[in-house]
Design a protein around this motif. Structure first.
Motif, PDB file in Angstrom:
ATOM      1  N   GLY A  51       3.186  -8.335   0.547  1.00 26.97           N
ATOM      2  CA  GLY A  51       3.350  -7.189   1.449  1.00 26.97           C
ATOM      3  C   GLY A  51       4.724  -7.164   2.073  1.00 26.97           C
ATOM      4  O   GLY A  51       5.415  -6.144   2.052  1.00 26.97           O
ATOM      5  N   ILE A  52       5.117  -8.327   2.616  1.00 31.05           N
ATOM      6  CA  ILE A  52       6.442  -8.421   3.245  1.00 31.05           C
ATOM      7  C   ILE A  52       7.521  -8.128   2.216  1.00 31.05           C
ATOM      8  O   ILE A  52       8.485  -7.406   2.475  1.00 31.05           O
ATOM      9  CB  ILE A  52       6.646  -9.817   3.869  1.00 31.05           C
ATOM     10  CG1 ILE A  52       5.701 -10.002   5.058  1.00 31.05           C
ATOM     11  CG2 ILE A  52       8.087 -10.015   4.313  1.00 31.05           C
ATOM     12  CD1 ILE A  52       5.728 -11.382   5.657  1.00 31.05           C
ATOM     13  N   THR A  54       7.316  -6.318  -0.520  1.00 31.88           N
ATOM     14  CA  THR A  54       7.408  -4.893  -0.883  1.00 31.88           C
ATOM     15  C   THR A  54       8.054  -4.100   0.240  1.00 31.88           C
ATOM     16  O   THR A  54       8.899  -3.239  -0.015  1.00 31.88           O
ATOM     17  CB  THR A  54       6.022  -4.267  -1.164  1.00 31.88           C
ATOM     18  OG1 THR A  54       5.030  -5.236  -0.917  1.00 31.88           O
ATOM     19  CG2 THR A  54       5.915  -3.735  -2.547  1.00 31.88           C
ATOM     20  N   LEU A  55       7.653  -4.416   1.488  1.00 29.15           N
ATOM     21  CA  LEU A  55       8.230  -3.689   2.618  1.00 29.15           C
ATOM     22  C   LEU A  55       9.746  -3.846   2.643  1.00 29.15           C
ATOM     23  O   LEU A  55      10.483  -2.879   2.826  1.00 29.15           O
ATOM     24  CB  LEU A  55       7.651  -4.237   3.924  1.00 29.15           C
ATOM     25  CG  LEU A  55       6.420  -3.538   4.483  1.00 29.15           C
ATOM     26  CD1 LEU A  55       5.958  -4.220   5.754  1.00 29.15           C
ATOM     27  CD2 LEU A  55       6.700  -2.070   4.744  1.00 29.15           C
ATOM     28  N   ARG A  58      11.671  -2.289  -0.489  1.00 30.19           N
ATOM     29  CA  ARG A  58      11.921  -0.849  -0.472  1.00 30.19           C
ATOM     30  C   ARG A  58      13.312  -0.548   0.061  1.00 30.19           C
ATOM     31  O   ARG A  58      13.920   0.463  -0.231  1.00 30.19           O
ATOM     32  CB  ARG A  58      10.889  -0.155   0.414  1.00 30.19           C
ATOM     33  CG  ARG A  58       9.554   0.069  -0.280  1.00 30.19           C
ATOM     34  CD  ARG A  58       8.715   0.990   0.543  1.00 30.19           C
ATOM     35  NE  ARG A  58       8.775   0.564   1.948  1.00 30.19           N
ATOM     36  CZ  ARG A  58       8.342   1.287   2.959  1.00 30.19           C
ATOM     37  NH1 ARG A  58       7.839   2.462   2.744  1.00 30.19           N
ATOM     38  NH2 ARG A  58       8.401   0.841   4.196  1.00 30.19           N
TER      39      ARG A  58
ATOM     40  N   ILE B 111      12.775  -4.391   7.584  1.00 27.16           N
ATOM     41  CA  ILE B 111      11.471  -3.754   7.768  1.00 27.16           C
ATOM     42  C   ILE B 111      11.502  -2.803   8.959  1.00 27.16           C
ATOM     43  O   ILE B 111      10.955  -1.711   8.915  1.00 27.16           O
ATOM     44  CB  ILE B 111      10.368  -4.829   7.942  1.00 27.16           C
ATOM     45  CG1 ILE B 111      10.160  -5.569   6.612  1.00 27.16           C
ATOM     46  CG2 ILE B 111       9.062  -4.213   8.401  1.00 27.16           C
ATOM     47  CD1 ILE B 111       9.249  -6.762   6.706  1.00 27.16           C
TER      48      ILE B 111
END
Lengths: 216, 420
Positions: A51-52, A54-55, A58, B111
């Motif tokens: 998850g981290i 992919t975040l 991006r 993020i």
């Protein structure tokens, strides 16, 4: 794996241990539960990492980035000389010859109240005498920066910007910069002039767009 | 009529001058008669991109080799020499930048902050040690991290400091991690890089205070093994928790433990768990009571921490330059600096309105308020969790490495008499 070690140790402990069932089955159950928990946690962590990843991915660029200061935002406060982790600083005065007026009375070279225009130390603005003044033809002089001596204080840049064409500009010299993860000059810059820019266009010179950097 | 033409010509001339003075400079470039050619402005290029790719390759290679040395070869010697290589390459050659520890902040910034683009190499530096740890335990700490290698090198006389002090000091990395994430997420500062104790030594160039800090840590490291790794490293927190669930963690003995107790004192990090066979059997009632206590304790600590964090969020936000600036403008009576600060001069020169700055600062303050709650809650959870951990008795039959804190340095393996 190690849970399948010789039964000896398992049995030995069961004698003393107070478990739900005082036999081998209880131990096995406990091991299975632990194993299940472990696998669950592993999967969870893997998903979390994914998850981290992919975040962050991006926003990941294929490019590398370097620090550079934007001369249009720079206020020549002098912190480039003192805040860099390197001594002397990786920021140097860069002379964009194509913009220079080759003035005799150079605002970047001479102190404002200079009486005689000669290379005397008392006349020079640069604290380290890093600017070399050479006569070309009347009335023009060429000014070159000795980067080994330049400390990046920006005094000449201020003078040139105020009285001349602004051909002297502060830039992060990319061969000297260590490209820290966090630039300590950027942190201390009062004018927010520092940013990360793509490595294939590593300089931001004023008066010339990034695209026509081949100033000859 | 004449007057009219003159006016038009003048206007055109004037306009032309406006345009041309905009296009060229105050002093036009002279036309040289002596055949002088304008020299080229040299623009030296940065480090080649291929070298960055090489860094990643070296990282992955070092991780793989050290994992093999720990798990298959079971050789402390090999691990040691790989760590020396890593110290030389990632430490002194690459000058400690980019490193996995600092990459936490890049990932956080990527993020949370809109415009930041994270280079893929940094992402690999962040992720690959974590993935390796999930599979094989903290082999990254054993031989790839230059900080660990550096401290390992100087730990000549490691002393035990006791589980209690270990546990108390062990809270610091969690706080450090929390703060680092908070400051990175608000795009304020990269505190891990800022207070990096060894990077100055790698570069032979740093602030005097950072040299002192690094020196003290190395000096402590002689007697307390790896003080940075154990009591500061924020990346270690992530590795610790992932390593607890690692699939193939290193074991002290390759087959069975004969409880010879030779390894007991070999670990300089006090990470070997002694066998706990039943000493004081717990009644079911006690177990239930403990469980209830833990379940009440953790939320209490989290709320307490969160509330404290939200109360001090303004102080936390003072690190942010924009917030500081806005504060200075709001309270001009507090400023004693005469003449005005460089920041103030630069702000006035930037042409930004005070209102804009206030808006920005209040937005950042809001982030810090939420961040303060999360940070405090996280620290509360940590403290609660560590206390809960002390209440739980785990039974084990063998001498085992504590998977969380074990750096897989393989010293204990050398001491184990069982070799196959």
């Amino acid at each position: 794996m190690r849970s399948l070690q010789p039964n000896l140790t398992v049995n030995m402990n069961n004698k003393n241990r107070r478990l739900d069932n005082m036999n081998g089955k209880g131990e096995e159950k406990r091991i299975n539960r632990r194993k299940f928990f472990r696998t669950g946690a592993q999967t969870g962590l893997l998903i979390g990492l994914g998850g981290i990843a992919t975040l962050a991915a991006r926003k990941a660029g294929s490019n590398e980035y370097v620090w550079q200061l934007d001369p249009t935002k720079c206020t020549q406060c002098g912190r480039c000389a003192t805040s860099c982790i390197k001594t002397p600083s990786a920021v140097k005065c860069v002379h964009v010859y194509a913009m220079c007026g080759y003035c005799d009375l150079c605002g970047g070279y001479f102190l404002p109240d200079t009486k005689t225009l000669n290379t005397g130390a008392e006349n020079q603005l640069c604290p380290t005498k890093a600017i070399k003044r050479t006569f070309i033809e009347d009335p023009f002089f060429e000014y070159t920066i000795d980067e080994e001596v330049c400390i990046g204080c920006g005094k000449c840049v201020k003078g040139c910007g105020a009285f001349g064409n602004g051909s002297l500009q502060l830039q992060v010299r990319q061969d000297r910069c260590d490209n820290c993860n966090e630039c300590s000059i950027a942190r201390n810059c009062p004018s927010d002039a520092y940013s990360r820019i793509p490595v294939d266009q590593p300089y931001l010179l004023k008066g010339f767009g990034q695209k026509n950097l081949d100033i000859k | 009529m004449k007057k009219g033409i003159a006016l038009v010509v003048l206007t055109i001339l004037f306009a032309w001058q406006m345009v041309s003075s905009y296009a060229i400079q105050r002093f036009p470039k002279p036309e040289f008669e002596s055949g002088y050619i304008t020299p080229e402005t040299l623009l030296p290029t940065p480090r080649a991109e291929i070298l960055e790719v090489m860094d990643v390759a070296v990282l992955l290679l070092a991780l793989s080799v050290v994992t093999w040395a720990v798990l298959k070869r079971r050789s402390r010697n090999l691990v040691f020499w790989i760590s020396i290589f890593s110290l030389a390459y990632f430490g002194f050659y690459r000058e400690g930048c980019v490193c996995s520890i600092g990459s936490i902040q890049n990932v956080t910034l990527a993020i949370f902050a809109g415009s930041y683009v994270i280079p893929w190499t940094v992402l690999v530096f962040f992720l690959s040690p974590l993935v390796y740890t999930l599979l094989f335990g903290r082999t990254f700490c054993a031989g790839v991290c230059p900080f660990g290698a550096f401290q390992d090198l100087v730990s000549w006389r490691p002393q035990k400091i006791g589980t209690r002090l270990n546990a108390v000091l062990g809270v610091i990395p969690y706080i450090y991690l929390g703060l680092a994430v908070l400051y990175a997420a608000t795009a304020t500062d990269f505190i891990i890089c800022r207070y990096d104790p060894f990077i100055g030594i790698f570069r032979f160039d740093a602030l005097f205070s950072m040299f002192i800090f690094g020196g003290i840590l190395l000096l402590c490291g002689v007697f307390i093994a790896r003080p940075y790794c154990r009591f500061l490293c924020p990346y270690g927190v992530l590795l610790n928790w992932i390593s607890r669930f690692s699939k193939y963690h290193m074991t002290i003995t390759p087959s069975i433990c004969v409880e010879c107790r030779l390894c007991e004192d070999s670990c300089p990090y006090e990470s070997i768990e002694k066998p706990v066979t039943v000493k004081n059997p717990e009644s079911r009632k006690m177990v239930v009571r403990k469980f209830i206590l833990i379940m009440l304790l953790i939320p209490f600590f989290m709320l307490l921490g969160g509330w404290t964090g939200s109360q001090i969020h303004e102080s936390l936000a003072k690190v942010n330059g924009k917030v500081r600036m806005a504060d200075e403008l709001l309270h001009p009576e507090k400023i004693q600096a005469e003449p005005e600060s460089i920041e103030m001069t630069a702000f006035k020169a930037s042409g930004k309105s005070v209102k804009e700055l206030y808006n920005e600062a209040s937005r950042i303050l809001r982030q810090f308020y939420i961040g303060g709650w999360i940070l405090g809650g996280f620290i509360g959870l940590t403290i609660g969790g560590l206390l809960a951990g002390r209440l739980i008795t785990r039974y084990r039959t063998d001498f085992e490495p504590n998977r969380g804190t074990c750096y897989s340095c393989s010293r204990c393996v050398d001491y184990c008499p069982i070799k196959s």
